[in-house]
Design a protein around this motif. Structure first.
Motif, PDB file in Angstrom:
ATOM      1  N   CYS A   1      -5.880  -3.540   5.367  1.00  0.00           N
ATOM      2  CA  CYS A   1      -5.169  -2.255   5.358  1.00  0.00           C
ATOM      3  C   CYS A   1      -6.091  -1.069   5.103  1.00  0.00           C
ATOM      4  O   CYS A   1      -5.667   0.081   5.241  1.00  0.00           O
ATOM      5  N   CYS A   2      -7.330  -1.326   4.701  1.00  0.00           N
ATOM      6  CA  CYS A   2      -8.248  -0.240   4.372  1.00  0.00           C
ATOM      7  C   CYS A   2      -8.718   0.472   5.639  1.00  0.00           C
ATOM      8  O   CYS A   2      -8.918  -0.149   6.680  1.00  0.00           O
ATOM      9  N   ASP A   3      -8.915   1.776   5.516  1.00  0.00           N
ATOM     10  CA  ASP A   3      -9.456   2.552   6.631  1.00  0.00           C
ATOM     11  C   ASP A   3     -10.970   2.421   6.729  1.00  0.00           C
ATOM     12  O   ASP A   3     -11.550   2.590   7.796  1.00  0.00           O
TER      13      ASP A   3
ATOM     14  N   LEU B   1      -7.411  -5.945   2.217  1.00  0.00           N
ATOM     15  CA  LEU B   1      -8.638  -5.436   2.832  1.00  0.00           C
ATOM     16  C   LEU B   1      -8.381  -4.967   4.264  1.00  0.00           C
ATOM     17  O   LEU B   1      -8.915  -3.944   4.701  1.00  0.00           O
TER      18      LEU B   1
ATOM     19  N   PHE C   1     -14.392   0.222   4.465  1.00  0.00           N
ATOM     20  CA  PHE C   1     -14.787  -0.691   3.397  1.00  0.00           C
ATOM     21  C   PHE C   1     -16.259  -0.480   3.102  1.00  0.00           C
ATOM     22  O   PHE C   1     -17.090  -0.448   4.014  1.00  0.00           O
TER      23      PHE C   1
ATOM     24  N   ALA D   1       0.834  -1.205   0.000  1.00  0.00           N
ATOM     25  CA  ALA D   1       0.000   0.000   0.000  1.00  0.00           C
ATOM     26  C   ALA D   1       0.869   1.257   0.000  1.00  0.00           C
ATOM     27  O   ALA D   1       0.583   2.233  -0.713  1.00  0.00           O
TER      28      ALA D   1
ATOM     29  N   ILE E   1      -7.795   5.436   2.994  1.00  0.00           N
ATOM     30  CA  ILE E   1      -7.828   4.313   2.056  1.00  0.00           C
ATOM     31  C   ILE E   1      -9.220   3.698   2.128  1.00  0.00           C
ATOM     32  O   ILE E   1      -9.613   3.140   3.159  1.00  0.00           O
ATOM     33  N   ALA E   2      -9.976   3.831   1.041  1.00  0.00           N
ATOM     34  CA  ALA E   2     -11.342   3.324   0.991  1.00  0.00           C
ATOM     35  C   ALA E   2     -11.393   2.093   0.095  1.00  0.00           C
ATOM     36  O   ALA E   2     -10.931   2.120  -1.042  1.00  0.00           O
ATOM     37  N   GLY E   3     -11.930   1.008   0.613  1.00  0.00           N
ATOM     38  CA  GLY E   3     -12.099  -0.210  -0.163  1.00  0.00           C
ATOM     39  C   GLY E   3     -13.531  -0.333  -0.661  1.00  0.00           C
ATOM     40  O   GLY E   3     -14.482  -0.061   0.074  1.00  0.00           O
TER      41      GLY E   3
ATOM     42  N   PHE F   1      -8.150   4.651  -3.309  1.00  0.00           N
ATOM     43  CA  PHE F   1      -9.118   3.553  -3.371  1.00  0.00           C
ATOM     44  C   PHE F   1      -8.486   2.206  -3.705  1.00  0.00           C
ATOM     45  O   PHE F   1      -7.523   2.120  -4.450  1.00  0.00           O
ATOM     46  N   VAL F   2      -9.089   1.175  -3.140  1.00  0.00           N
ATOM     47  CA  VAL F   2      -8.816  -0.211  -3.525  1.00  0.00           C
ATOM     48  C   VAL F   2     -10.148  -0.822  -3.924  1.00  0.00           C
ATOM     49  O   VAL F   2     -11.124  -0.735  -3.169  1.00  0.00           O
TER      50      VAL F   2
ATOM     51  N   SER G   1      -6.099  -0.818  -7.275  1.00  0.00           N
ATOM     52  CA  SER G   1      -6.388   0.529  -6.793  1.00  0.00           C
ATOM     53  C   SER G   1      -6.435   1.479  -7.964  1.00  0.00           C
ATOM     54  O   SER G   1      -5.790   1.262  -8.988  1.00  0.00           O
TER      55      SER G   1
END
Length: 365
Positions: free
Chosen positions: A285-287, A283, A289, A203, A214-216, A245-246, A257
């Motif tokens: 690692c996302c802030d 996933l 989801f 990341a 970070i948005a998944g 984004f992821v 991403s």
């Protein structure tokens, strides 16, 4: 016509199995005190497999020396790899109908050769073929939830919890009903420390950590479905939170991403997700989801990833995790952008703040 034939054949095979392999008198309490081998039969879906992990922990705590095995698909076998307390993964899924006699017989023979004396059916979909396979597995003690599918095939039948019970907790109720201590056993799950470190480094290397959030997103693999909502939500989050984004596809291992346009794969940054474990590490690692189905929802909740789930009004409560400070469930037609931003601000980790004081609008995403 085919379904009637398969149902009739299944009924015939069940009657034959019960006649040829009667249960007889089984010392159930003695077997449960010290089983030689325990076989778990979870549902075949990826999300439902999550419910097997707390059961494995409870069984290993109760039976230090007992061999514990789980039936799984090849994808799930990767997920189960290195699970503490698990001795074996048996690749028997998807199960074949008895009409495919050779394949069905091969599965049954494989299970019988393992010598399991205890079986827990973790399936909540009332699969009659699975119940039959459990009966023929050779296990003398077979535990499952009460349903038409289990009639006469399990010798310990447990009344299922209320339909409002989240599926990750239902299986603990099954093993708890036969006297196995489940106190202190939770439904949390996490990739290994090594996998998490690699995902975090990836990341940072791809510049995802240079932004604010970070948005998944879990995107549909179906052409065009959900793209307008995905594009609008991503634009709002980028404007208000400086989000990167992821995007997770429905069929992992596919994750990538993108900086701006989430409606196409142009300019996508490959996150090198080779297996489902890689996907779940990214996933983690996302802030935050955001999803519109339950494919990865259960894992996001189990890993403690702040989650906003946009789910149909009629979806069974069994599939919907309880709301908490980390989980927000939006039913029906969704919410306006301003309400979404307020939810994200509440879920976001410390240090991630909404930019400016302007309103994002109240159009429906």
């Amino acid at each position: 016509m085919g379904s009637f034939f398969h149902e009739g054949l299944l009924n015939l095979v069940i009657r034959g199995a019960r006649a040829l392999y009667p249960s007889g008198v089984v010392r159930i309490s003695e077997t449960l005190r010290s089983p030689r081998g325990v076989l778990l039969m979870p549902s075949e879906s990826l999300g439902d497999m999550l419910g097997a992990f707390p059961v494995i922990r409870a069984l290993r705590r109760a039976f230090r020396e007992t061999r514990i095995a789980v039936m799984a698909t090849p994808t799930d076998s990767d997920l189960l790899r290195d699970t503490p307390g698990l001795d074996e993964v048996i690749l028997c899924y998807p199960l074949n109908h008895p009409s495919n006699w050779r394949a069905f017989h091969r599965t049954v023979s494989e299970l019988r050769s393992r010598g399991f004396d205890t079986l827990f059916s973790l399936d909540h979909e009332r699969d009659r073929v699975k119940s039959l396979v459990g009966y023929l597995s050779g296990a003398k003690v077979r535990v499952g939830f009460r349903s038409r599918a289990s009639a006469g095939l399990f010798n310990i039948v447990v009344d299922p919890p209320a339909r409002t019970n989240y599926l990750a907790l239902r299986n603990l109720a099954l093993v708890g009903a036969v006297g196995i201590d489940t106190n202190g056993i939770d439904t949390a799950w996490s990739p290994s420390g090594k996998e998490l470190r690699i995902a975090e480094q990836l990341a940072e290397l791809r510049g995802l950590r240079s932004g604010g959030l970070i948005a998944g997103f879990e995107a549909s693999a179906e052409q065009g479905r959900g793209r307008p909502a995905l594009a609008e939500r991503s634009g709002v989050l980028k404007d208000q939170f400086g989000a990167r984004f992821v995007v997770f596809r429905e069929h992992p291992p596919a994750a990538y991403s993108q900086e701006m346009d989430l409606t196409t794969a142009d300019g996508a940054v490959d996150l090198a997700c080779r297996t489902i474990r890689d996907v779940l590490a990214i996933l983690a690692c996302c802030d935050v989801f955001l999803c519109e189905n339950t494919n990865l929802l259960h894992f996001a909740v189990a890993m403690g990833v702040p989650t906003v789930a946009f789910l149909p009004e009629g979806m069974s409560a069994v599939l919907v995790p309880p709301e908490s400070r980390r989980v927000s469930i939006v039913r029906g037609n969704g919410i306006g952008n301003e309400d979404l931003l307020n939810i994200i601000a509440r879920l976001a980790p410390p240090g991630v703040e909404r930019r400016g004081s302007g309103k994002a609008g109240d159009s429906q995403p």
